[in-house]
Write an enzyme that holds these catalytic residues in place. Sequence first.
Site, PDB file in Angstrom:
ATOM      1  N   SER A 171       2.386  -5.145   2.403  1.00  0.00           N
ATOM      2  CA  SER A 171       3.301  -6.734   1.285  1.00  0.00           C
ATOM      3  C   SER A 171       3.049  -6.267  -0.186  1.00  0.00           C
ATOM      4  CB  SER A 171       1.784  -7.140   1.791  1.00  0.00           C
ATOM      5  OG  SER A 171       1.830  -8.302   0.913  1.00  0.00           O
ATOM      6  N   TYR A 183      -7.170  -9.043   0.256  1.00  0.00           N
ATOM      7  CA  TYR A 183      -5.704  -8.178   1.357  1.00  0.00           C
ATOM      8  C   TYR A 183      -4.738  -7.365   0.350  1.00  0.00           C
ATOM      9  CZ  TYR A 183      -1.665  -9.488   3.461  1.00  0.00           C
ATOM     10  OH  TYR A 183      -0.792  -9.613   4.415  1.00  0.00           O
TER      11      TYR A 183
END
Length: 318
Positions: A171, A183
Amino acid sequence: MWAAAPLLLVLVLLLPLARQWRRGAARLEPAGRAVLITGCDSGFGHLLALRLHRLGFTVFAGCLCPGGDGARRLQREAAAEPGRLRVLRLDVTRARDVREAKEMVLSHLPERGFWGLVNNAGISTFGETEWLSMETYEKFADVNLLGSIRTTLEFLPLLRKYKGRIVFMSSIIAYFTLGNGIYSMTKAAIEKFCDALRLEMKKFGVRVCIIQPGNYAPSTRIQPPVSAEEIWSELSEEEKAVYNKEYVQEWANFFNSILSEGSTNGHEVVDAMVEALTSPAPKARYMVAKLKEKALVFMCALFPTVVMDSVLSYALSK
């Protein structure tokens, strides 16, 4: 430093030729090649399983809930052409599930063998660092990081044998964080794992690719809207004394606004995943993001940390 300048200039000049060769080279023939995808219940993994099946690959779709809606849709797709799309239970945090997935692949391997592993399974959540329990950190590390490593190590012998591909879902959040540091942490770790693996596998003819999506939350539903009430109820009394309820509500509103701005076109990311699996010369990284997201990544790489801290702190304060 300056001694390397001529080499860098040559590489820059050769880049357009490399791109032209990549476009002109023959594409991979999918028929008879198998790909295992983790996290196919929904999101990118689900879309990719359907796309690869329609392209002609033999697809092993790993689902956390093989009886769920996503798995049933994949099974309906498989019914049209039996044997080329198989749904299997795969919890990447369980070594037994990963071993059984390999056994299934080996027992149903098509004639051209095992071509690709797509480490797509992942989870996301929101919260400042001390709002999250140690159990939450352990769970995220196990799913997003160790799950990918666990699956990769199990399938590496097959990938070496057939000189296949490994695709990892990262990501742009690997470069910066805006309220979801847990995350970001796992994605940054995946990036470094892939950097090492890519160099080590090169001598075996195995390609390692990283997909770096921007904000596609509405497409994947990996992150549901944040509830300030739920966050507040889970804070300790000491934390409530530091972070008042209005602050938590403002944070939740901010994060939910980011989620709502995400792209609904998940097929853009799937296009990059297919490219990584089928291109004769796949790229190490595929960043699929809006221009402003790419600009932010560029700034993080170029500017000093103190500058980016100021920029991100200003954004958070708004």
